[in-house]
Enzyme design. Structure first.
Site, mmCIF file in Angstrom:
data_model
loop_
_atom_site.group_PDB
_atom_site.id
_atom_site.type_symbol
_atom_site.label_atom_id
_atom_site.label_comp_id
_atom_site.label_asym_id
_atom_site.label_seq_id
_atom_site.Cartn_x
_atom_site.Cartn_y
_atom_site.Cartn_z
ATOM 1 N N SER A 1 0.983 -1.808 0.302
ATOM 2 C CA SER A 1 0.118 -0.165 0.097
ATOM 3 C C SER A 1 0.819 1.027 -0.298
ATOM 4 C CB SER A 1 -0.767 0.491 1.232
ATOM 5 O OG SER A 1 -0.526 0.025 2.353
ATOM 6 N N HIS B 1 1.140 4.916 4.133
ATOM 7 C CA HIS B 1 0.637 5.621 3.277
ATOM 8 C C HIS B 1 1.391 7.692 2.397
ATOM 9 C CE1 HIS B 1 -2.202 2.366 4.016
ATOM 10 N NE2 HIS B 1 -1.992 1.960 3.647
#
Length: 350
Positions: A139, A191
């Protein structure tokens, strides 16, 4: 019709690599899936792998990453915490990769994935520098591709209608995922690190893309090299000795067991003296083992553990020597042994 044809022509102009296919996207997805299957075949839980399994397969874990295994900053980008985690990330990678590979080409896309993956892992490491967090997943790199997407949307590279449509949808996806990332157990720092680094890398790609330059090797090499240098510098400047310390301590119980062996069983005086002499070697070895950890950078809690173990080892060594002197008939040795027993009990209580 003319407007539609003009838009199609502009889109074709913005995706000069579409005819090359999407080998990098499919390759990255394949590697992620392969790693997960190997984890599963070796016993990892499909829905929720244990922390031990994740670490064994290369997850980002500060004591290991900064304790001599910096390659985890890279391998963590291919390790997933369960099949749902894998499927969601691979779907996002597929959606972005197919489009971006047509715009960027293979080299730039692979560069973006690797460089933002490294920076996202590094950001996670920095953010959780005081925590024991196991971080894994693609991610961070996927948010890096979101960042590259964002950079493209700030330019005139894509047709206005496409750019406006994507700006709204991509922006919404980023905001939703960042908000969802506030949930416990999700490493939002990775992220954010991936998103910001991806936007910067996308800006670095833009000049070459606008000039329709096919050769991306030079800028791609520079970007990956910069990411590697950033990671290497942080690792070098922030060594963590917990892993070395724990590895050293794993040897302590064996020395302790051998050192205590003469006590608690009946034998002859001569045999017991021989056992005490052998035990003394193990207490000396334990003391040497602890002294070797003296130059390690440890937390206050670990320094206290080491100090207590050093006190305990020294008291046991003294106890061993006094027991030998008592067997040889030295006066006062018994009283000294009683005092040592009390001191050992106090250390053990701490």
């Amino acid at each position: 019709i003319e407007e539609s044809q003009a838009e199609e022509a502009a889109m074709a102009d913005a995706t000069p690599y579409a005819a090359q296919g999407h080998r990098v996207t499919y390759g990255l997805i394949g590697v992620n899936i392969l790693v997960f299957l190997l984890m599963a075949f070796t016993g990892a839980n499909l829905l929720a792998p244990s922390g031990e399994d994740l670490i064994r397969w290369g997850a980002n874990y500060l004591p290991y990453t900064l304790g001599g295994e910096p390659w985890r900053l890279f391998t963590a980008c291919f390790v997933h915490i369960g099949i749902l985690h894998l499927l969601l990330n691979m779907y996002a990678l597929f959606q972005q990769g197919i489009f971006l590979e047509s715009v960027l080409g293979r080299t730039r896309l692979l560069t973006a994935y690797i460089a933002t993956g490294l920076i996202s892992s590094l950001t996670s490491l920095w953010w959780h520098r005081n925590d024991m967090v196991v971080s894994a997943g693609a991610s961070g790199a996927i948010f890096g591709l979101f960042g590259v997407f964002g950079a493209l949307l700030t330019s005139k590279l894509l047709p206005d209608s496409v750019r406006k449509q994507l700006l709204g949808s991509i922006g919404a996806v980023i905001v939703i995922n960042l908000l969802y990332g506030l949930k416990a157990g999700i490493d939002n720092s990775a992220h954010v690190g991936g998103l910001v680094s991806g936007f910067i890398i996308g800006q670095l790609f833009l000049p070459g893309l606008k000039k329709k330059q096919r050769g991306a090797a030079r800028i791609s090499t520079a970007i990956v090299l910069a990411a590697v240098i950033a990671c290497g510098s942080y690792v070098a400047l922030h060594p963590d000795s917990r892993l070395q310390f724990e590895t050293a301590l794993e040897q302590f119980p064996a020395h302790e067991a051998k050192g205590l062996q003469p006590f608690g069983h009946d034998t002859t005086v001569v045999a017991l003296i021989g056992e005490l002499d052998a035990a003394q070697v193990h207490w000396d070895s334990a003391r040497t083992l602890l002294r070797r950890t003296g130059n390690l950078r440890l937390s206050d809690a670990d320094v206290r553990r080491r100090n207590l173990l050093e006190q305990y080892t020294e008291l046991r060594a003294q106890q061993n020597r006094l027991a030998r002197r008592q067997l040889l008939g030295e006066e006062g040795a018994a009283d000294s042994l009683n005092a040592l027993d009390t001191a050992i009990d106090k250390v053990l209580q701490q």
